[in-house]
Design an enzyme around this catalytic site. Structure first.
Site, short mmCIF file in Angstrom:
data_model
loop_
_atom_site.label_atom_id
_atom_site.label_comp_id
_atom_site.label_asym_id
_atom_site.label_seq_id
_atom_site.Cartn_x
_atom_site.Cartn_y
_atom_site.Cartn_z
N ASP A 116 0.84 -1.20 0.00
CA ASP A 116 0.00 0.00 0.00
C ASP A 116 0.87 1.26 0.00
O ASP A 116 0.37 2.38 -0.03
CB ASP A 116 -1.02 -0.01 1.16
CG ASP A 116 -0.37 -0.11 2.52
OD1 ASP A 116 0.88 -0.21 2.59
OD2 ASP A 116 -1.10 -0.07 3.53
N SER A 117 2.22 1.06 -0.02
CA SER A 117 3.12 2.19 -0.27
C SER A 117 2.88 2.74 -1.67
O SER A 117 3.37 3.82 -2.01
CB SER A 117 4.58 1.75 -0.11
OG SER A 117 4.83 0.56 -0.83
N ASP A 134 -1.02 -6.08 -0.25
CA ASP A 134 -1.47 -5.46 1.00
C ASP A 134 -2.98 -5.26 1.01
O ASP A 134 -3.56 -4.75 0.03
CB ASP A 134 -0.83 -4.06 1.15
CG ASP A 134 0.38 -4.08 2.05
OD1 ASP A 134 0.49 -4.97 2.91
OD2 ASP A 134 1.23 -3.18 1.89
N LYS A 190 -1.21 -9.42 2.71
CA LYS A 190 -0.50 -8.96 3.91
C LYS A 190 -1.41 -8.00 4.65
O LYS A 190 -2.14 -7.22 4.02
CB LYS A 190 0.82 -8.27 3.53
CG LYS A 190 1.55 -7.67 4.73
CD LYS A 190 3.00 -7.30 4.44
CE LYS A 190 3.22 -5.95 3.81
NZ LYS A 190 2.70 -4.81 4.59
N GLU A 236 -1.61 -5.55 8.54
CA GLU A 236 -0.85 -5.01 9.66
C GLU A 236 -1.52 -5.34 10.99
O GLU A 236 -2.75 -5.37 11.08
CB GLU A 236 -0.74 -3.47 9.53
CG GLU A 236 0.02 -3.05 8.28
CD GLU A 236 0.17 -1.53 8.15
OE1 GLU A 236 -0.27 -0.78 9.06
OE2 GLU A 236 0.74 -1.11 7.13
N GLU A 256 8.98 -4.09 10.71
CA GLU A 256 9.42 -2.80 10.16
C GLU A 256 9.94 -1.88 11.27
O GLU A 256 9.26 -1.64 12.28
CB GLU A 256 8.25 -2.13 9.40
CG GLU A 256 8.65 -0.78 8.81
CD GLU A 256 7.69 -0.25 7.76
OE1 GLU A 256 6.72 -0.95 7.41
OE2 GLU A 256 7.92 0.89 7.30
O1 KIV Z 1 3.55 -1.11 1.65
C1 KIV Z 1 4.74 -1.45 1.72
O2 KIV Z 1 5.56 -1.14 0.85
C2 KIV Z 1 5.16 -2.24 2.87
C3 KIV Z 1 6.62 -2.51 3.02
C4 KIV Z 1 7.30 -1.30 3.53
C5 KIV Z 1 6.89 -3.68 3.88
O3 KIV Z 1 4.34 -2.64 3.66
#
Ligand code: KIV
Length: 269
Positions: free
Chosen positions: A51-52, A90, A120, A122, A189
């Site tokens: 989600d980055s 994510d 993934k 959190e 992280e």
């Molecule tokens: O969204 C992302 O890029 C991440 C990584 C920093 C692990 O969750």
């Protein structure tokens, strides 16, 4: 011989095998077809459609605004490019926190519409119900603890997490809980390296980002390639300066167009 050389397609089971054999796991983010194709061909083990994307693709300040539809768009583009890597997507903010039923339907949408191999999410104990429900549908989950960017408004800063005993103990408990629930790996992280060492007994692969030595490492591709310039945490190793490479190529192109040097005789029909 390493597991890495033999495998045609990386699965969650292969990652476990890699950990068992002491082979490190490489992971990078990607959000589009062209870049995913390059990093898959280069041999990356795991591609995270993170989600980055909210930051590096859409230009938002945080990861919160990106939607499930937008994540699915990015993930579909990546999956179309990838032959070998495991693609993990994510679950974006707001699609799994409110209740486990919504979490499952978000995860199902990702798996059904993108063809990715895992999701993934959190959090630890606060996400327990959602994790159980998603796993019960046969969807593999990678956990994410430590600095969890979807909670930036609670943390107030992107500083190193779990420096105090209370938060560190909670993280250790959460890591064991994620393993017990059946997550296939955990991203840690921005936490002290000594805390990562404290959970070295965990059996599932631990992937670090600013968390010291672990079973594998992940970086945001735009950061490690030097496309993003303003983000320079201590843990980031830059492997290229694509900002400079692209700027130079584009300024040369502009100057060739303006001068009439491009196109030349050979570059036309
Ligand atoms: O969204 C992302 O890029 C991440 C990584 C920093 C692990 O969750």
């Amino acid at each position: 011989m390493s597991v890495h050389k033999e495998i045609k397609k990386v699965t969650t089971h292969i990652l476990q095998e890699m950990k068992n054999r002491g082979e490190k796991i490489s992971m990078l983010t990607a959000y589009d077809y062209s870049m995913a194709k390059i990093i898959d061909k280069a041999g990356i083990d795991v591609i995270l459609v993170g989600d980055s994307a909210s930051n590096v693709m859409a230009g938002y300040e945080t990861t919160l605004p990106i939607t499930l539809d937008e994540m699915i768009y990015h993930a579909k583009s990546v999956v179309r490019a990838v032959d070998r890597a495991l693609v993990v997507v994510d679950l974006p903010f707001g699609t799994y926190q409110s209740n486990s039923k919504e979490a499952l339907s978000s995860a199902i949408r990702i798996m059904k519409e993108t063809g990715a191999g895992a999701v993934k999410l959190e959090g630890g104990m606060e996400s327990e119900e959602s994790i159980k429900r998603i796993l019960s549908a046969g969807i593999p989950i990678m956990g994410h603890l430590g600095l969890t960017p979807q909670s930036i408004n609670k943390f107030g800063t992107y500083a190193v997490r779990a420096k105090d005993d209370e938060e560190a103990s909670r993280l250790v408990e959460d890591a064991y809980l994620l393993q017990e629930l059946g997550c296939f790996a955990i991203v840690l992280e921005k936490i002290p390296a000594s805390l990562t060492s404290r959970i070295s007994e965990i059996k599932i692969p631990i992937i670090g980002i600013g968390a010291g030595a672990a079973d594998g490492q992940v970086l945001v591709m735009h950061d490690m390639l030097g496309i993003t310039q303003e983000f320079s945490p201590r843990f980031l190793r830059r492997y290229a300066d694509l900002d400079a490479v692209i700027t130079s190529a584009v300024t040369n192109y502009i100057s060739d167009v303006k001068s009439g040097d491009f196109p030349n005789e050979q570059e036309q029909y």
